[in-house]
Design a protein around this motif. Structure first.
Motif, mmCIF file in Angstrom:
data_model
loop_
_atom_site.group_PDB
_atom_site.id
_atom_site.type_symbol
_atom_site.label_atom_id
_atom_site.label_comp_id
_atom_site.label_asym_id
_atom_site.label_seq_id
_atom_site.Cartn_x
_atom_site.Cartn_y
_atom_site.Cartn_z
ATOM 1 N N SER A 142 46.183 46.357 31.450
ATOM 2 C CA SER A 142 47.327 46.458 32.089
ATOM 3 C C SER A 142 47.137 45.407 32.988
ATOM 4 O O SER A 142 47.998 44.980 33.371
ATOM 5 C CB SER A 142 48.490 47.901 32.313
ATOM 6 N N ARG A 143 45.498 45.514 33.524
ATOM 7 C CA ARG A 143 45.824 44.849 34.752
ATOM 8 C C ARG A 143 46.127 43.032 34.431
ATOM 9 O O ARG A 143 45.790 42.309 35.645
ATOM 10 C CB ARG A 143 44.838 44.802 35.537
ATOM 11 N N GLN A 144 46.427 42.699 33.680
ATOM 12 C CA GLN A 144 46.234 41.626 33.364
ATOM 13 C C GLN A 144 47.239 40.498 33.955
ATOM 14 O O GLN A 144 47.027 39.429 34.011
ATOM 15 C CB GLN A 144 46.697 41.388 31.774
ATOM 16 N N ASP A 145 48.195 41.439 34.455
ATOM 17 C CA ASP A 145 49.353 40.177 35.087
ATOM 18 C C ASP A 145 48.845 40.596 36.533
ATOM 19 O O ASP A 145 48.948 39.307 36.854
ATOM 20 C CB ASP A 145 50.199 41.502 35.398
ATOM 21 N N GLU A 146 48.039 41.222 36.799
ATOM 22 C CA GLU A 146 47.436 41.378 38.305
ATOM 23 C C GLU A 146 46.688 40.043 38.650
ATOM 24 O O GLU A 146 46.409 39.088 39.409
ATOM 25 C CB GLU A 146 47.136 42.319 38.291
ATOM 26 N N ARG B 241 46.268 37.261 36.125
ATOM 27 C CA ARG B 241 46.933 36.230 36.773
ATOM 28 C C ARG B 241 47.603 35.693 37.673
ATOM 29 O O ARG B 241 47.004 34.696 38.071
ATOM 30 C CB ARG B 241 48.096 36.323 34.971
ATOM 31 N N GLN B 242 47.851 36.779 38.116
ATOM 32 C CA GLN B 242 48.934 36.341 39.852
ATOM 33 C C GLN B 242 47.329 36.101 40.223
ATOM 34 O O GLN B 242 47.943 34.908 41.934
ATOM 35 C CB GLN B 242 49.460 37.885 39.808
ATOM 36 N N ARG C 129 46.127 32.713 39.657
ATOM 37 C CA ARG C 129 47.083 31.305 39.979
ATOM 38 C C ARG C 129 47.023 30.838 40.910
ATOM 39 O O ARG C 129 47.909 30.266 41.576
ATOM 40 C CB ARG C 129 48.621 32.395 39.134
ATOM 41 N N GLU D 73 43.837 28.910 37.280
ATOM 42 C CA GLU D 73 44.627 29.594 36.348
ATOM 43 C C GLU D 73 44.284 27.914 34.770
ATOM 44 O O GLU D 73 44.384 28.445 33.728
ATOM 45 C CB GLU D 73 46.199 29.445 36.650
#
Length: 283
Positions: free
Chosen positions: A155-159, A161-162, A165, A170
């Protein structure tokens, strides 16, 4: 752990007196000022920090630095000044409080899926590499080999990515969701990715400091502040690995249980003592 534990009683005055006055101030603001949502006089904050050996000059400097960083704002009434949390300050402390009080309350389940992040940082960009390492470490990632970061929390993939980025990495980053294969040993990979022995030593120190009775010379407010101040580090140090990846008899679970027990036990008295400090500061 019960109050009658055989762990030694340790005075923490010398240890905490060396802590950053600015960091200690943030603990006080989060534990006592944030819940009330009311301004507080300089004298009250100076008195609170004085419980830990912080001199008045250092306390005022800590307030000035926190104001410069946008966490608090001041309002003058004649010669007196009172302080309020700014919206960013309230947001910072609210998020911090949630992380502190929820941390260690449960051990996450795990289906064996690893999140793997590969990021290439040019060799000359050591500053960028340091920033990436700091932020991914705070997010709970470990690095078993250079350029590769892993987490058992998909679930930490979005974190992640941020982070890449915001660091403008990225285009050089790749991520995978997978299970550990038949080559090599998963436990060895975990040992290379995270220094669990150092973390275990820190937990043991926490247990030694707070497992015994409260020192007779210490106020409840002081004990509560020290407790939260020491515990607030662990959400940034502990990657919260699933139990099956942790060493046997992992003491982080005992430390979390102790924190929540002591926090609940000391909180009413500490809040009453804070109200007394506030009343004294208005005289």
């Amino acid at each position: 752990m019960a109050e009658g534990s055989a762990r030694p009683t340790v005075s923490r005055r010398r240890e905490v007196s060396h802590a950053s006055a600015r960091s200690l101030l943030m603990t006080v603001l989060g534990e006592f000022v944030l819940p009330r949502g009311e301004p507080v006089w300089t004298a009250t904050l100076v008195s609170a920090l004085g419980l830990f050996g912080v001199e008045e000059k250092s306390a005022r400097q800590a307030l000035a630095r926190s104001a410069a960083e946008g966490w608090v704002s001041s309002e003058r009434f004649g010669r007196r000044v009172r302080w309020s949390l700014t919206p960013p300050g309230r947001r910072l402390l609210t998020e911090g409080a949630q992380r502190i009080y929820e941390f260690g309350s449960d051990t996450p389940d795990w289906d064996g899926t690893w999140l793997t992040l590969i990021v290439s940082v040019p060799e000359p960009r050591r500053d960028l590499r340091h920033r990436l390492r700091t932020r991914l470490t705070w997010a709970g990632f470990g690095s078993p080999v250079a350029g590769v970061w892993v987490s058992p929390h998909a679930s930490r993939q979005d974190e992640a990515r941020q982070i890449v980025r915001e660091l403008e990495l990225e285009p050089q980053a790749m991520s995978f969701l997978s299970r550990y294969g038949d080559i090599g040993d998963q436990d060895s990979m975990v040992a290379r990715a995270w220094d669990l022995s150092d973390l275990e030593s820190r937990y043991e120190s926490f247990l030694d400091h707070f497992g015994g009775p409260r020192p007779a010379e210490e106020t409840v407010l002081g004990a509560q502040t020290r407790l939260v101040h020491e515990w607030r580090r662990f959400p940034f140090l502990d990657p919260r690995l699933p139990r099956r990846l942790l060493p046997e008899n992992w003491n982080g679970l005992e430390a979390a249980e102790l924190f929540h027990l002591k926090h609940g036990e000391w909180r009413p008295g500490a809040q009453r003592e804070w109200d007394d400090l506030v009343a004294e500061g208005t005289d």
